[in-house]
Design an enzyme around this catalytic site. Sequence first.
Site, PDB file in Angstrom:
ATOM      1  N   LYS A  51      37.533  37.914  57.018  1.00 51.14           N
ATOM      2  CA  LYS A  51      37.673  39.366  56.952  1.00 51.14           C
ATOM      3  C   LYS A  51      39.168  39.621  56.767  1.00 51.14           C
ATOM      4  O   LYS A  51      39.825  40.316  57.561  1.00 51.14           O
ATOM      5  CB  LYS A  51      37.103  39.991  58.243  1.00 51.14           C
ATOM      6  N   ASP A  64      28.165  32.003  63.448  1.00 54.70           N
ATOM      7  CA  ASP A  64      27.032  32.272  64.337  1.00 54.70           C
ATOM      8  C   ASP A  64      26.096  33.280  63.679  1.00 54.70           C
ATOM      9  O   ASP A  64      24.880  33.084  63.617  1.00 54.70           O
ATOM     10  CB  ASP A  64      27.560  32.820  65.668  1.00 54.70           C
ATOM     11  N   TYR A  72      35.418  33.107  70.361  1.00 56.19           N
ATOM     12  CA  TYR A  72      34.610  32.553  71.454  1.00 56.19           C
ATOM     13  C   TYR A  72      35.483  32.018  72.590  1.00 56.19           C
ATOM     14  O   TYR A  72      35.049  31.957  73.732  1.00 56.19           O
ATOM     15  CB  TYR A  72      33.722  31.412  70.939  1.00 56.19           C
ATOM     16  N   ASP A  96      31.346  40.825  55.360  1.00 57.08           N
ATOM     17  CA  ASP A  96      30.334  41.880  55.147  1.00 57.08           C
ATOM     18  C   ASP A  96      29.657  41.696  53.793  1.00 57.08           C
ATOM     19  O   ASP A  96      28.431  41.740  53.670  1.00 57.08           O
ATOM     20  CB  ASP A  96      30.962  43.285  55.290  1.00 57.08           C
ATOM     21  N   ASP A 129      22.191  32.577  61.489  1.00 54.76           N
ATOM     22  CA  ASP A 129      20.892  33.196  61.808  1.00 54.76           C
ATOM     23  C   ASP A 129      20.328  33.882  60.571  1.00 54.76           C
ATOM     24  O   ASP A 129      19.141  33.808  60.282  1.00 54.76           O
ATOM     25  CB  ASP A 129      21.032  34.244  62.932  1.00 54.76           C
TER      26      ASP A 129
HETATM   27  C1  IPM Z   1      24.219  29.393  68.524  1.00 51.00           C
HETATM   28  C2  IPM Z   1      23.936  30.287  69.704  1.00 51.00           C
HETATM   29  C3  IPM Z   1      25.072  30.161  70.699  1.00 51.00           C
HETATM   30  C4  IPM Z   1      26.332  30.661  70.038  1.00 51.00           C
HETATM   31  C5  IPM Z   1      24.848  30.859  72.041  1.00 51.00           C
HETATM   32  C6  IPM Z   1      23.555  30.428  72.684  1.00 51.00           C
HETATM   33  C7  IPM Z   1      25.999  30.646  72.978  1.00 51.00           C
HETATM   34  O1  IPM Z   1      23.728  31.583  69.284  1.00 51.00           O
HETATM   35  O2  IPM Z   1      24.392  28.177  68.729  1.00 51.00           O
HETATM   36  O3  IPM Z   1      24.259  29.899  67.410  1.00 51.00           O
HETATM   37  O4  IPM Z   1      26.621  31.868  70.055  1.00 51.00           O
HETATM   38  O5  IPM Z   1      27.061  29.840  69.484  1.00 51.00           O
HETATM   39 MG    MG Z   2      23.653  31.807  67.192  1.00 53.21          MG
END
Ligand code: IPM
Ligand code: MG
Length: 359
Positions: free
Chosen positions: A191, A247, A140, A223, A251
């Site tokens: 990884k 990240d 990042y 993975d 999710d």
């Molecule tokens: C998160 C989001 C952020 C990230 C974005 C909005 C920059 O996806 O907080 O997980 O990638 O960290």
């Molecule tokens: Mg995110």
Amino acid sequence: MLKLALFAGDGIGTEVAGEAVKVLKFLLDSHSIGYEIEEGLVGGASYDEYGKPITEETLKIAKDADAVIFGAVGGPKWESLPIELRPEKALLSLRYDLDLYANLRPAKIYDELIDASPLKKDVVRGTDMMIVRELTGGIYFGQPRGVFDLEDGQKKGINTLVYTTKEIERIAKIAFEIARKRRKKVLSVDKANVLECTELWRNVVAGVAGEYKDVELTNMYVDNCSMQLIRQPKNFDVIVTTNMFGDILSDESSMVAGSIGMLPSASLNGKKGMYEPIHGSAPDIAGQNKANPLAAILSAAMMLRYSFDMDTLAEKIEKAVEKVIKNGYRTADIYSNAPGTKLVGTEDMGRAVIDELKK
Ligand code: IPM
Ligand code: MG
């Protein structure tokens, strides 16, 4: 006196952060705890007003505060802006400038919400994990980065994955400390079979593990981890991983836990923290009183716990949320038409939590 900053942002960010603040104010007032809340514009809202996603003044508000309550940023209106001006940049600047390197993303399933997960009930029942995501390093923020012109007219895009020993050590320590208060298992995700940088990650985490002999450390490639998360989510306790892997895996873990609308997060450097739901600004439902405020409300609970050591008050909020779910309140994202449930909007959900706190 708690010094708070409130950056509600865009889309449903304003709605859910609004409910979180109502819950917080009610709780603090009823316990005679003083606070001040300074607001600032971030994301698209700031761009529209000042031509940039976050201003120096707003960053200063965050620096001066003990804790920042953050809603969400982004939306189609700002998607075609150059990357430096996009709403997400506000979030990244706050994380980086405040050095909030430790991102805690708990994912647990409430029994009553098992139907909300797209996975089989037997697979998700009992899931309770904590993802510890490194938040201020890795790909990042690594240099060099950008899109460059080549002599033959092509372009070349570069991002760089970088970690130093120190960066890995400090996030690993956080993961082991958290594991000590849980089921004493840390899984480090990398990884290392392909990326040297994450081979370093694996080795440094193993070194830190030497100081935590009571905690079990295992390693997994990312993975494989993304597969195991769906296969046997209840096997996971604490996961520690890089910025980008965290990240993605967080999710994924939200689907295991039912809905992304339920998951809070804390981004910490010591006691200083920023607290936000892990979901985005959901432009498709923004302004319609449909969003689930529980992730934001649970983030406020994390704030009380991690920035102010007010564990009892944090638990009060968490218990109230549990009760509200038990009592059948459901926003659209967690509604499944099950008997005894009722579909409610953002504000009613927030009110239901406050009503529980009053009892
Ligand atoms: C998160 C989001 C952020 C990230 C974005 C909005 C920059 O996806 O907080 O997980 O990638 O960290
Ligand atoms: Mg995110």
